[in-house]
Scaffold this active site. Structure first.
Site, PDB file in Angstrom:
ATOM      1  N   GLY A 143      15.837   2.839  20.516  1.00 48.46           N
ATOM      2  CA  GLY A 143      14.803   2.321  19.627  1.00 48.46           C
ATOM      3  C   GLY A 143      14.962   2.897  18.234  1.00 48.46           C
ATOM      4  O   GLY A 143      15.470   4.011  18.053  1.00 48.46           O
ATOM      5  N   THR A 144      14.515   2.156  17.235  1.00 48.64           N
ATOM      6  CA  THR A 144      14.792   2.553  15.852  1.00 48.64           C
ATOM      7  C   THR A 144      13.903   3.687  15.343  1.00 48.64           C
ATOM      8  O   THR A 144      14.279   4.383  14.403  1.00 48.64           O
ATOM      9  CB  THR A 144      14.633   1.351  14.904  1.00 48.64           C
ATOM     10  OG1 THR A 144      13.289   0.848  14.994  1.00 48.64           O
ATOM     11  CG2 THR A 144      15.609   0.246  15.260  1.00 48.64           C
ATOM     12  N   ASP A 145      12.737   3.895  15.947  1.00 52.29           N
ATOM     13  CA  ASP A 145      11.776   4.848  15.378  1.00 52.29           C
ATOM     14  C   ASP A 145      12.329   6.263  15.276  1.00 52.29           C
ATOM     15  O   ASP A 145      12.107   6.955  14.279  1.00 52.29           O
ATOM     16  CB  ASP A 145      10.481   4.854  16.195  1.00 52.29           C
ATOM     17  CG  ASP A 145       9.638   3.612  15.948  1.00 52.29           C
ATOM     18  OD1 ASP A 145       9.962   2.865  15.009  1.00 52.29           O
ATOM     19  OD2 ASP A 145       8.674   3.381  16.697  1.00 52.29           O
TER      20      ASP A 145
END
Length: 562
Positions: free
Chosen positions: A96-98
């Site tokens: 995931g990008t977070d």
């Protein structure tokens, strides 16, 4: 991610089948992978060079949302890569990008002597959606993972950044990541452009390993104008062992606030490691103004142009190394370990090499860009030639003039391939210490280790193995065939080369014959003695049920078994 009632939620195996359906060459997968392998692997359609990528999926249970990532997850990823390290050419982590930039930075410090690519990627729009950017990011990452860039990287929107340099800059755009203080390592356009001079390479004759000792007791203090001393006290008096202070501009803090400086000094004296990171995305912590003097006196470590993510994970890593003193941790915190800090290097122009200068003049080249292109065309062959002839000083001069010691000639062969084949120990050692890759394959899919094996270079093979080289042949039947042929010729040197490179002397060919079967059947005494002295099994059965012992009895050489 799967869309349920408008919400994206993790779904086991969903991503594997979505990517498999999109990219698999089903005919090749069915032909070359077993039914068991097909449950988690597939083969892609051929690339431009005709080679195919085999993808193996390892999915965590339960699936982890990136906002829930922690140190234990980073350690798990690193251990899983270590487990499969010798079996694959590269690794892609779908994330995931977070918190992707945090994981990329953490893996950079956890992984030591990395000789293969590790790429983190993901998507802004989940692959369930028609407009998802995940498919392009995935396939781009696979292509880069097949390169010989031995770094932890982050691939997003046609750019590949050094992992410990990347930050997330946008919550919604496809170009969600950037590396403000460093140009991308790779740009993926019509052509793939690699910034080879910027690539960090391991310079130790040691194998890849992971150091999983991390200390999560780190906090971040983001300075604000008029921040209360009570807030600072509450953080400094907590159970933390390391503190990142995000300062103004080029590392400035309220130096006239004597209570603030006093608290920092007291904390440092107690053994707290405090690191100064600028609040600005671009630029560096530097002593431009007098207001920076106070925190320097408090033994606050300058981070240079490190990102916040890199500073946090690096501090966690160094604090986890309990054998280091506090001063050693502070010293290492300010040193460049994985390319996380910009180090100004001497700029050597290609024009300063006489041969390039003369060729440029002959070809009427005048600009720096034209000369650099000429250098990139000529240098690989010059370096390969120098390596083959054992001209170490020439190699050093070419490197000093900007040559990349891992660059390949038109056949994909590097200086290390040539030096290994010729058995030039001093040249091989120099190349390895300068970061030459033991994993790089030529156009015939041979690594430098294979060259050393085929040349029976007993002194070179252990050097390559110590640096992490493994036999690149996945099919044990092919290795067995090589050993059987050598046994039939009583060629002990070749058998020894394969053995010290890591080959299993008991592997079998298509007829389940081992090298000892062949040696006994052909009455090759030297090969028999070597094989038996090095663990070959005299009771292994071939396809007809016969053992080497049976062949020895038939040929009247049972005494050799004693």
């Amino acid at each position: 991610m799967k869309n349920e009632r408008g919400d994206f939620t993790p779904e086991p195996n969903f991503l594997f089948y979505a990517l498999k359906q999109r990219f698999e060459d089903s005919d090749y997968t069915y032909r070359y992978l077993s039914e068991e392998e097909q449950s988690d692997s597939f083969l892609l359609h051929p690339m431009e060079n005709g080679r195919r990528i085999q993808v193996k999926f390892v999915e965590y249970d339960p699936l982890i949302d990136s906002s829930n990532m922690c140190c234990n997850n980073w350690i798990q990823i690193a251990k899983d890569i270590k487990k499969e390290y010798d079996q694959f050419d590269g690794f892609v982590v779908l994330h995931g990008t977070d918190t992707m930039a945090y994981t990329a930075s953490a893996l950079a410090f956890i992984c030591h002597n990395l000789g293969k690519p590790i790429i983190l990627t993901g998507s802004q729009i989940p692959v369930i959606e028609l407009r998802s950017d995940g498919y392009v990011n995935f396939i781009s990452s696979l292509v880069v993972a097949c390169s010989c860039i031995p770094e932890v990287m982050l691939c997003f929107d046609a750019k590949v950044f050094r992992g410990c340099r990347a930050i997330k800059i946008d919550t919604g755009a496809f170009d969600a990541f950037d590396s403000p203080n460093m140009a991308p390592l790779v740009k993926l356009g019509f052509k793939i452009q690699v910034n080879s001079t910027a690539v960090q390479r391991p310079k130790k004759l040691e194998k890849f390993f992971v150091n999983t000792k991390l200390c999560p007791d780190v906090a971040v203090l983001h300075l604000l104008p008029s921040m209360s001393i009570a807030t600072v006290k509450s953080i400094l008096n907590s159970e933390i062992k390391g503190l990142i202070i995000q300062t103004f501009g080029a590392g400035n803090a309220p130096s006239k606030n004597t209570e603030f400086i006093k608290l920092l000094k007291e904390a440092s004296e107690r053994g707290l490691v405090i690191v100064n990171v600028t609040q600005c995305h671009k630029g560096s912590v530097a002593r431009y103004y007098a207001v920076a003097e106070g925190i320097q006196e408090a033994k606050v470590v300058s981070s240079g142009d490190m990102t916040l993510e890199a500073a946090i994970t690096k501090l966690m890593f160094l604090l986890g190394q309990e054998e280091l003193s506090v001063e050693e941790k502070r010293t290492l915190m300010s040193k460049n370990l994985r390319g996380e800090i910009t180090v100004v290097q001497k700029d050597e122009s290609a024009l300063s090499l006489e041969i390039i200068e003369k060729l440029a003049d002959t070809l009427n080249l005048s600009t720096f860009e034209e000369t650099n292109k000429l250098r990139d065309m000529i240098f690989p062959n010059l370096m390969c030639g120098a390596a083959k002839m054992g001209e170490l000083e020439t190699l050093k001069k070419l490197k000093d003039k900007g040559g990349n010691l891992s660059s390949a000639n038109q056949d994909g062969r590097t200086p290390l391939h040539f030096a290994a084949r010729e058995g030039l120990v001093s040249v091989v050692k120099y190349l390895l210490e300068e970061g030459a890759s033991v994993h790089q394959c030529d156009s015939n899919n041979n690594t430098p280790l294979m060259d050393a094996i085929y040349g029976n270079r007993f002194d070179v093979i252990p050097l390559l193995v110590r640096t992490g080289a493994t036999i690149h042949i996945r099919n044990s039947v092919r290795i067995a065939t090589e050993l059987c042929c050598a046994a039939d010729l009583d060629d002990v040197d070749t058998i020894h080369s394969w053995h010290i490179a890591g080959a299993d002397l008991n592997c079998s060919d298509y007829d389940k014959r081992t090298a000892l079967h062949v040696a006994m059947n052909s009455k090759r005494e030297n090969a028999i003695k070597y094989l038996l002295n090095n663990g070959a099994d005299p009771d292994a059965k071939d396809q007809s049920g016969k053992t080497p012992r049976d062949y020895a009895k038939k040929n009247g050489i049972l005494h050799l078994l004693n």
